[in-house]
Design a protein around this motif. Sequence first.
Motif, PDB file in Angstrom:
ATOM      1  N   GLY A   4     -65.133  82.355  30.968  1.00  0.00           N
ATOM      2  CA  GLY A   4     -65.522  82.333  32.404  1.00  0.00           C
ATOM      3  C   GLY A   4     -66.929  82.051  32.466  1.00  0.00           C
ATOM      4  N   GLY A   5     -67.842  82.668  31.687  1.00  0.00           N
ATOM      5  CA  GLY A   5     -69.388  82.770  31.843  1.00  0.00           C
ATOM      6  C   GLY A   5     -69.701  81.124  31.618  1.00  0.00           C
ATOM      7  N   LYS A   6     -68.919  80.418  31.220  1.00  0.00           N
ATOM      8  CA  LYS A   6     -69.337  79.046  30.949  1.00  0.00           C
ATOM      9  C   LYS A   6     -69.131  77.936  31.933  1.00  0.00           C
ATOM     10  CE  LYS A   6     -68.741  79.093  25.648  1.00  0.00           C
ATOM     11  NZ  LYS A   6     -70.112  79.113  25.633  1.00  0.00           N
ATOM     12  N   LEU A   7     -68.345  78.556  32.840  1.00  0.00           N
ATOM     13  CA  LEU A   7     -67.639  77.689  34.104  1.00  0.00           C
ATOM     14  C   LEU A   7     -68.750  77.015  35.050  1.00  0.00           C
ATOM     15  CD1 LEU A   7     -64.252  79.276  35.092  1.00  0.00           C
ATOM     16  CD2 LEU A   7     -64.652  77.346  33.750  1.00  0.00           C
ATOM     17  N   VAL A   8     -69.794  77.871  35.263  1.00  0.00           N
ATOM     18  CA  VAL A   8     -70.825  77.482  36.187  1.00  0.00           C
ATOM     19  C   VAL A   8     -71.436  76.460  35.524  1.00  0.00           C
ATOM     20  CG1 VAL A   8     -72.979  78.078  37.229  1.00  0.00           C
ATOM     21  CG2 VAL A   8     -70.924  79.556  37.469  1.00  0.00           C
ATOM     22  N   ASN A   9     -71.928  76.527  34.166  1.00  0.00           N
ATOM     23  CA  ASN A   9     -72.675  75.482  33.426  1.00  0.00           C
ATOM     24  C   ASN A   9     -71.996  74.283  33.418  1.00  0.00           C
ATOM     25  OD1 ASN A   9     -75.121  74.745  31.777  1.00  0.00           O
ATOM     26  ND2 ASN A   9     -73.766  74.786  30.162  1.00  0.00           N
ATOM     27  N   ILE A  10     -70.500  74.501  33.115  1.00  0.00           N
ATOM     28  CA  ILE A  10     -69.960  73.153  33.002  1.00  0.00           C
ATOM     29  C   ILE A  10     -69.868  72.310  34.155  1.00  0.00           C
ATOM     30  CG2 ILE A  10     -67.554  72.543  32.684  1.00  0.00           C
ATOM     31  CD1 ILE A  10     -66.936  74.630  30.580  1.00  0.00           C
ATOM     32  N   LYS A  11     -69.501  73.014  35.411  1.00  0.00           N
ATOM     33  CA  LYS A  11     -69.592  72.379  36.618  1.00  0.00           C
ATOM     34  C   LYS A  11     -70.985  71.693  36.942  1.00  0.00           C
ATOM     35  CE  LYS A  11     -66.027  75.563  38.480  1.00  0.00           C
ATOM     36  NZ  LYS A  11     -64.977  74.544  38.433  1.00  0.00           N
ATOM     37  N   LEU A  12     -72.045  72.488  36.536  1.00  0.00           N
ATOM     38  CA  LEU A  12     -73.149  71.817  36.920  1.00  0.00           C
ATOM     39  C   LEU A  12     -73.652  70.439  36.044  1.00  0.00           C
ATOM     40  CD1 LEU A  12     -76.419  71.789  37.739  1.00  0.00           C
ATOM     41  CD2 LEU A  12     -76.659  73.208  35.678  1.00  0.00           C
ATOM     42  N   HIS A  13     -73.185  70.317  34.573  1.00  0.00           N
ATOM     43  CA  HIS A  13     -73.423  69.186  33.834  1.00  0.00           C
ATOM     44  C   HIS A  13     -72.287  67.957  34.192  1.00  0.00           C
ATOM     45  CE1 HIS A  13     -76.324  70.453  31.302  1.00  0.00           C
ATOM     46  NE2 HIS A  13     -75.783  71.615  31.225  1.00  0.00           N
ATOM     47  N   THR A  14     -70.975  68.628  34.714  1.00  0.00           N
ATOM     48  CA  THR A  14     -70.242  67.521  35.272  1.00  0.00           C
ATOM     49  C   THR A  14     -70.797  66.861  36.505  1.00  0.00           C
ATOM     50  OG1 THR A  14     -68.250  68.898  34.269  1.00  0.00           O
ATOM     51  CG2 THR A  14     -67.904  67.175  36.097  1.00  0.00           C
ATOM     52  N   ARG A  15     -71.283  67.610  37.471  1.00  0.00           N
ATOM     53  CA  ARG A  15     -71.958  66.556  38.681  1.00  0.00           C
ATOM     54  C   ARG A  15     -73.063  65.818  38.031  1.00  0.00           C
ATOM     55  NH1 ARG A  15     -68.640  70.263  39.751  1.00  0.00           N
ATOM     56  NH2 ARG A  15     -68.352  71.577  41.544  1.00  0.00           N
ATOM     57  N   ARG A  16     -73.955  66.524  37.163  1.00  0.00           N
ATOM     58  CA  ARG A  16     -74.875  65.432  36.965  1.00  0.00           C
ATOM     59  C   ARG A  16     -74.653  64.236  36.165  1.00  0.00           C
ATOM     60  NH1 ARG A  16     -79.875  68.104  36.830  1.00  0.00           N
ATOM     61  NH2 ARG A  16     -80.607  66.934  35.156  1.00  0.00           N
ATOM     62  N   SER A  17     -73.610  64.442  35.380  1.00  0.00           N
ATOM     63  CA  SER A  17     -73.100  63.222  34.605  1.00  0.00           C
ATOM     64  C   SER A  17     -72.554  62.209  35.495  1.00  0.00           C
ATOM     65  CB  SER A  17     -72.076  64.026  33.279  1.00  0.00           C
ATOM     66  OG  SER A  17     -70.824  63.898  34.099  1.00  0.00           O
ATOM     67  N   GLN A  18     -72.077  62.641  36.639  1.00  0.00           N
ATOM     68  CA  GLN A  18     -71.374  61.564  37.612  1.00  0.00           C
ATOM     69  C   GLN A  18     -72.534  60.873  38.417  1.00  0.00           C
ATOM     70  OE1 GLN A  18     -68.962  64.323  39.777  1.00  0.00           O
ATOM     71  NE2 GLN A  18     -67.059  63.486  38.900  1.00  0.00           N
ATOM     72  N   ARG A  19     -73.871  61.244  38.196  1.00  0.00           N
ATOM     73  CA  ARG A  19     -74.934  60.420  38.799  1.00  0.00           C
ATOM     74  C   ARG A  19     -75.230  59.185  38.090  1.00  0.00           C
ATOM     75  NH1 ARG A  19     -79.290  65.117  39.743  1.00  0.00           N
ATOM     76  NH2 ARG A  19     -77.863  66.729  40.880  1.00  0.00           N
ATOM     77  N   VAL A  20     -74.830  59.154  36.871  1.00  0.00           N
ATOM     78  CA  VAL A  20     -75.063  57.771  35.871  1.00  0.00           C
ATOM     79  C   VAL A  20     -74.178  56.586  36.719  1.00  0.00           C
ATOM     80  CG1 VAL A  20     -74.736  56.788  33.874  1.00  0.00           C
ATOM     81  CG2 VAL A  20     -75.174  59.308  34.012  1.00  0.00           C
ATOM     82  N   VAL A  21     -74.723  55.428  36.798  1.00  0.00           N
ATOM     83  CA  VAL A  21     -74.156  54.385  37.163  1.00  0.00           C
ATOM     84  C   VAL A  21     -73.037  54.129  36.233  1.00  0.00           C
ATOM     85  CG1 VAL A  21     -74.275  52.100  37.824  1.00  0.00           C
ATOM     86  CG2 VAL A  21     -76.243  53.451  38.181  1.00  0.00           C
ATOM     87  N   LYS A  22     -71.883  53.874  36.807  1.00  0.00           N
ATOM     88  CA  LYS A  22     -70.655  53.808  35.961  1.00  0.00           C
ATOM     89  C   LYS A  22     -70.497  52.607  35.157  1.00  0.00           C
ATOM     90  CE  LYS A  22     -67.731  56.817  38.698  1.00  0.00           C
ATOM     91  NZ  LYS A  22     -66.584  56.959  39.666  1.00  0.00           N
ATOM     92  N   GLU A  23     -71.014  51.359  35.844  1.00  0.00           N
ATOM     93  CA  GLU A  23     -71.065  50.102  35.111  1.00  0.00           C
ATOM     94  C   GLU A  23     -71.931  50.227  33.745  1.00  0.00           C
ATOM     95  OE1 GLU A  23     -71.397  50.616  38.154  1.00  0.00           O
ATOM     96  OE2 GLU A  23     -69.512  49.746  38.901  1.00  0.00           O
ATOM     97  N   SER A  24     -72.726  51.146  33.576  1.00  0.00           N
ATOM     98  CA  SER A  24     -73.797  51.333  32.473  1.00  0.00           C
ATOM     99  C   SER A  24     -73.103  51.863  31.282  1.00  0.00           C
ATOM    100  CB  SER A  24     -74.948  52.075  32.887  1.00  0.00           C
ATOM    101  OG  SER A  24     -74.840  53.288  32.890  1.00  0.00           O
ATOM    102  N   ARG A  25     -71.976  52.773  31.729  1.00  0.00           N
ATOM    103  CA  ARG A  25     -71.016  53.198  30.651  1.00  0.00           C
ATOM    104  C   ARG A  25     -70.365  52.178  29.838  1.00  0.00           C
ATOM    105  NH1 ARG A  25     -68.566  58.223  34.256  1.00  0.00           N
ATOM    106  NH2 ARG A  25     -70.474  59.214  34.907  1.00  0.00           N
ATOM    107  N   SER A  26     -70.159  52.429  28.396  1.00  0.00           N
ATOM    108  CA  SER A  26     -69.371  51.658  27.784  1.00  0.00           C
ATOM    109  C   SER A  26     -67.875  52.115  27.649  1.00  0.00           C
ATOM    110  CB  SER A  26     -70.198  51.153  26.487  1.00  0.00           C
ATOM    111  OG  SER A  26     -70.403  52.493  25.636  1.00  0.00           O
ATOM    112  N   VAL A  27     -66.921  51.469  27.519  1.00  0.00           N
ATOM    113  CA  VAL A  27     -65.633  51.743  27.385  1.00  0.00           C
ATOM    114  C   VAL A  27     -65.134  51.498  26.076  1.00  0.00           C
ATOM    115  CG1 VAL A  27     -63.294  51.625  28.251  1.00  0.00           C
ATOM    116  CG2 VAL A  27     -65.525  51.432  29.773  1.00  0.00           C
ATOM    117  N   CYS A  28     -64.329  52.495  25.480  1.00  0.00           N
ATOM    118  CA  CYS A  28     -63.806  52.060  23.944  1.00  0.00           C
ATOM    119  C   CYS A  28     -62.364  52.327  23.912  1.00  0.00           C
ATOM    120  CB  CYS A  28     -64.630  53.104  22.947  1.00  0.00           C
ATOM    121  SG  CYS A  28     -63.675  53.124  21.479  1.00  0.00           S
TER     122      CYS A  28
END
Length: 513
Positions: free
Chosen positions: A467-491
């Motif tokens: 439960g103590g990790k949830l806030v940090n997880i949500k924060l990093h999830t929001r930040r990761s979505q700022r990356v331009v999706k087209e720059s991500r590679s798909v495997c």
Amino acid sequence: MRAKQIPSSLTRSKSQILLLFFPLSLILLSFLFLLFPPSDPAASSTTHPYPHPLIPPQTSFVASLEHFLTHKALNHRSSDDTVRSLLQDDVRMFDDRKFAKEMDWVHGDPYYPLNFPIRVYVYQMPNKFTYNLLWLFRNTYRETSNLTSNGSPVHRLIEQHSIDYWLWADLIAPESERLLKNVVRVHRQEEADLFYVPFFTTISFFLLEKQQCKALYREALKWVTDQPAWKRSEGRDHIFPIHHPWSFKSVRRYVKNSIWLLPDMDSTGNWYKPGQVSLEKDLILPYVPNVDLCDAKCVSESESKRTILLFFRGRLKRNAGGKIRSKLVTELAGAKDVVIEEGTSGDQGKAAAQKGMRRSIFCLSPAGDTPSSARLFDAIVSGCIPVIISDELELPFEGILDYRKIAIFVSSADAVQPGWLLPFLKGISSTQIREMRKNLVEFSRHFMYSSPAQPLGPEDLVWRLMGGKLVNIKLHTRRSQRVVKESRSVCTCDCRSGNNTASSTLSGQSLSG
């Protein structure tokens, strides 16, 4: 309007009847009370604290698994409602549903996101990742001659690292049979705080052929990373049970953002690559004890029999950080009231270790191949005070439990200093020893996995810390979505042929065994 007049004689007769009826009613109520006394809710909860008070919790992995496979697994659904062809719109639609649900929580729950119970979505993976592996263990575990290259019994190792089974079995149990209230299973992904991946990485590592295991790892990786929830968070809200340091090794660099359930951090760098594990995102879970629990009565009865000052039974030679074991053997060999023995496999080895721990005041707990050692938890549940000699050790649930109350910590440099360790242990007062032994009785429950999972057991503490990790997880999830999706590679990878194509959401590297 004038009221109707009632004759006074009739009024008097009714009063007499009422006066006669009242004592008769009291007599009747008293008689009924004696026949059917009301139940006392407090007394009931004391007598029957669990839904099935006559059925004690099962702490044996083999026995629990047998019951699970023969009584519960037969009714599981064979269909898989989370496998489908993934489109970019699937991720977008899932993100929209997740956003709407989280906004409901923000406006409706004043404690969100610091809320309990934690909502967990359990992936319904194909049987080859779950039930088939459990059946494989069940049908082969009696082969005690099956050993690793360094002589450790394979199936005993699987039992010691079976945290993946205990957590999963509790999560998927019917709610009426569960005792834990700080975690609930949800059946819609957008309602989940976390996603549990029920892949038995340790069983597959030890019981499958090397190439077969690596192929299965690649298939499991592709299956999970194809899920919309994974792509939304890049795995940051996904839980992987990777409790044996050798398991999932060939592909775990692709899930380095996820929450790993580990035996320790191994900061020596021998087992995990830099950046793969950290206390910020991962959790350390205790090994499953290999000996029976010595409860309060057992500890009390064994106190006068504890004539051995220091005891150790196990592998005397280990790799990496475990090299201190051979140094300790040299230092302690032949000392009075000290027993240092090479461990043996099978039921006889377990019985010898259990007997020795219950006859000892202190139990030596040096580092093994990793900074942790299963002997630590065997000592705790045996009422034997652990003497921890492992400079790099991170312990399970340290954010909740204070190990200073139950263990003695000694640096490696002091432990191997000639003539230092034994006088130090002999100098510990009998009062402190009795107090620590009393604390061991109380602490033991935190290290006993069981079915059903018990309040204050290790499964319970996992979710409290999660439960103590949830806030940090949500924060990093929001930040990761700022990356331009087209720059991500798909495997993707063709797991049937073992050939790799394209790339992964986590890395542009190919998936090689």
